[in-house]
Design an enzyme around this catalytic site. Structure first.
Site, short mmCIF file in Angstrom:
data_model
loop_
_atom_site.label_atom_id
_atom_site.label_comp_id
_atom_site.label_asym_id
_atom_site.label_seq_id
_atom_site.Cartn_x
_atom_site.Cartn_y
_atom_site.Cartn_z
N ASP A 129 0.85 -1.20 0.00
CA ASP A 129 0.00 0.00 0.00
C ASP A 129 0.88 1.25 0.00
OD1 ASP A 129 -2.11 -1.72 0.18
OD2 ASP A 129 -2.83 -1.03 2.13
N ARG A 177 -2.33 -1.01 -8.24
CA ARG A 177 -3.64 -0.49 -7.82
C ARG A 177 -3.61 1.02 -8.04
NH1 ARG A 177 -4.29 -0.90 -1.74
NH2 ARG A 177 -4.60 -3.11 -2.14
C1 LIG Z 1 -9.39 -1.07 -2.29
C2 LIG Z 1 -8.83 0.27 -1.92
C3 LIG Z 1 -7.48 0.38 -1.58
C4 LIG Z 1 -6.95 1.64 -1.28
N1 LIG Z 1 -5.60 1.76 -1.02
C5 LIG Z 1 -5.06 2.99 -0.84
C6 LIG Z 1 -3.65 3.18 -0.70
O1 LIG Z 1 -2.85 2.25 -0.71
N2 LIG Z 1 -3.20 4.44 -0.53
C7 LIG Z 1 -4.04 5.54 -0.52
O2 LIG Z 1 -3.55 6.67 -0.40
N3 LIG Z 1 -5.37 5.38 -0.63
C8 LIG Z 1 -5.90 4.15 -0.78
N4 LIG Z 1 -7.27 4.02 -0.91
C9 LIG Z 1 -8.16 5.16 -0.60
C10 LIG Z 1 -8.37 6.04 -1.83
O3 LIG Z 1 -7.21 6.76 -2.14
C11 LIG Z 1 -9.51 7.05 -1.59
O4 LIG Z 1 -9.17 7.89 -0.52
C12 LIG Z 1 -10.85 6.43 -1.26
O5 LIG Z 1 -11.08 5.28 -2.03
C13 LIG Z 1 -11.99 7.44 -1.51
O6 LIG Z 1 -12.07 7.78 -2.88
P1 LIG Z 1 -13.11 7.09 -3.90
O7 LIG Z 1 -12.37 6.93 -5.20
O8 LIG Z 1 -13.60 5.82 -3.33
O9 LIG Z 1 -14.30 8.07 -4.13
P2 LIG Z 1 -14.72 9.46 -3.42
O10 LIG Z 1 -14.01 10.57 -4.13
O11 LIG Z 1 -14.57 9.35 -1.94
O12 LIG Z 1 -16.24 9.47 -3.76
C14 LIG Z 1 -16.71 9.82 -5.04
C15 LIG Z 1 -18.21 9.66 -5.10
O13 LIG Z 1 -18.55 8.26 -5.02
C16 LIG Z 1 -19.72 8.09 -4.25
N5 LIG Z 1 -19.40 7.27 -3.05
C17 LIG Z 1 -18.19 7.11 -2.49
N6 LIG Z 1 -18.26 6.29 -1.42
C18 LIG Z 1 -19.55 5.93 -1.32
C19 LIG Z 1 -20.27 5.08 -0.41
N7 LIG Z 1 -19.66 4.46 0.61
N8 LIG Z 1 -21.60 4.95 -0.60
C20 LIG Z 1 -22.23 5.58 -1.60
N9 LIG Z 1 -21.60 6.38 -2.49
C21 LIG Z 1 -20.29 6.56 -2.34
C22 LIG Z 1 -20.22 9.47 -3.87
O14 LIG Z 1 -21.12 9.91 -4.85
C23 LIG Z 1 -18.95 10.31 -3.91
O15 LIG Z 1 -19.17 11.65 -4.14
C24 LIG Z 1 -7.80 2.78 -1.25
C25 LIG Z 1 -9.15 2.65 -1.61
C26 LIG Z 1 -9.66 1.44 -1.95
C27 LIG Z 1 -11.11 1.34 -2.38
#
Ligand SMILES: Cc1cc2nc3c(=O)[nH]c(=O)nc-3n(C[C@H](O)[C@H](O)[C@H](O)COP(=O)(O)OP(=O)(O)OC[C@H]3O[C@@H](n4cnc5c(N)ncnc54)[C@H](O)[C@@H]3O)c2cc1C
Length: 327
Positions: A129, A177
């Protein structure tokens, strides 16, 4: 404001230690798959039965004591053994700071080497990660060093980084990823505007789908998921070149739907006692996740911890204790 509150709370050592003692509370049990290997294996089997593969994270990070890092390494090796023995469809996600990156580089590398070596014996992939920019170069160095001996390792590219495309090109032959990025970073390193981050995220995903080895598209953002679905169709990207990933407990219906539609889907499954920081960061990321907490607070009257938490945070702000910014 809420985002800052939870960011601050996520770094509170006192509350982190208290949370470890009291088990999963405040709704964390809906986004953390238990505190021990038995419980996490049960969750993985349930997800596998629905056509979903898993990446397992033994929760913990920012470790500063050698014995704690060694304990984490031993636990991750036990998880690998359990994946093999239970014959489940799962791989490992880990954080270098849990394995001693802040203690000494070679100590951390040796811990990771032991883990990757064990995983390699069973054909299990290990994802490193990506944490905050303070650890970015050292994490790439760890990956470079491990790659001299193993090919079952990969990492994460964060789309908010100004130099993300450079990193993506350099590591294009790895299983990567791609995420938006979760840590609070300064302007000199990262885009701050959500639209700019989203634009870069899509650009990186498309580029890696066309030029890279294997892409894990990790997001809960339905707009981006729909865009990727159309893109892979238009460009005839084969199914075995990519997967979607989401975090355990979030958008469960959409996770299932994507798997049912025939896309490769992988759920990030965190487990362990060290759930507090992870959980607070999920609340910071999306304050609507407070629903999870509210249900617990009002159903079970377990509002003491959150009250103490908020108080400690405010005290921390007043004494300006929390200087370092983190995701
Ligand atoms: C599998 C995985 C591994 C990750 N690993 C890392 C890592 O190694 N390092 C790192 O820095 N970050 C990591 N992250 C976190 C990532 O960087 C984001 O901070 C996090 O995923 C939030 O961004 P998003 O792309 O999900 O969408 P967001 O920008 O949070 O959301 C975009 C839109 O999607 C919809 N939405 C989002 N969540 C929901 C929900 N729960 N229910 C309903 N609608 C929703 C909403 O409409 C929202 O406005 C990881 C995330 C995932 C999923």
């Amino acid at each position: 404001m809420l985002k800052d509150l939870f960011m601050g709370l996520s770094q509170n050592q006192f509350l982190n230690n208290a949370a470890k003692k009291y088990g999963l509370k405040l709704g964390a049990q809906s986004v953390v798959a238990g505190t021990n290997i038995e419980e996490v294996m049960k969750s993985i089997k349930e997800l596998n039965a629905q056509g979903i593969s898993c990446t397992v994270d033994n929760l913990g990070e920012f470790v500063f004591k050698e014995e704690e890092a060694t304990e984490a390494k031993d636990q991750i090796i036990k998880v690998i053994e359990a994946i093999h023995q239970n014959n489940v469809d799962a791989h490992i996600s880990l954080k270098p700071t849990q394995l001693g990156l802040d203690i000494e580089y070679s100590f951390c590398l040796n811990n990771l080497r032991e883990i990757v070596d064990k995983a390699n014996q069973y054909g299990i992939f290990v994802n490193i990660d990506m944490e905050d920019t303070g650890h970015l170069q050292a994490t790439f160095d760890v990956l470079d060093d491990l790659s001299l001996e193993y090919d079952n390792v990969g990492t994460v590219i964060q789309a908010y980084l100004l130099r993300a495309d450079e990193y993506l090109e350099k590591y294009k032959n790895y299983r990567l990823r791609i995420v938006k990025g979760a840590y609070k970073e300064p302007d000199e390193y990262a885009y701050q505007d959500k639209k700019e981050i989203d634009r870069n995220f899509v650009k990186l995903i498309e580029w890696h789908l066309l030029n890279g080895k294997f892409t894990s598209i990790a997001t809960h953002d339905h707009n981006i998921i729909n865009h990727v679905k159309a893109f892979v169709k238009k460009n005839n990207i084969p199914n075995d070149k990519y997967e979607f990933q989401m975090l355990y407990g979030f958008r469960k219906e959409m996770q299932l739907e994507l798997a049912k539609e025939g896309y490769n889907f992988c759920t990030y499954v965190p487990f362990g006692n060290d759930w507090y920081g992870y959980f607070m960061r999920r609340l910071a990321e999306r304050p609507q996740n407070l629903n999870l907490v509210a249900k617990q607070v009002f159903n079970k009257k377990t509002n003491t911890i959150i009250g103490v938490a908020a108080g400690a945070f405010l005290l921390g702000r007043m004494t300006n204790a929390n200087k370092k910014k983190r995701k």
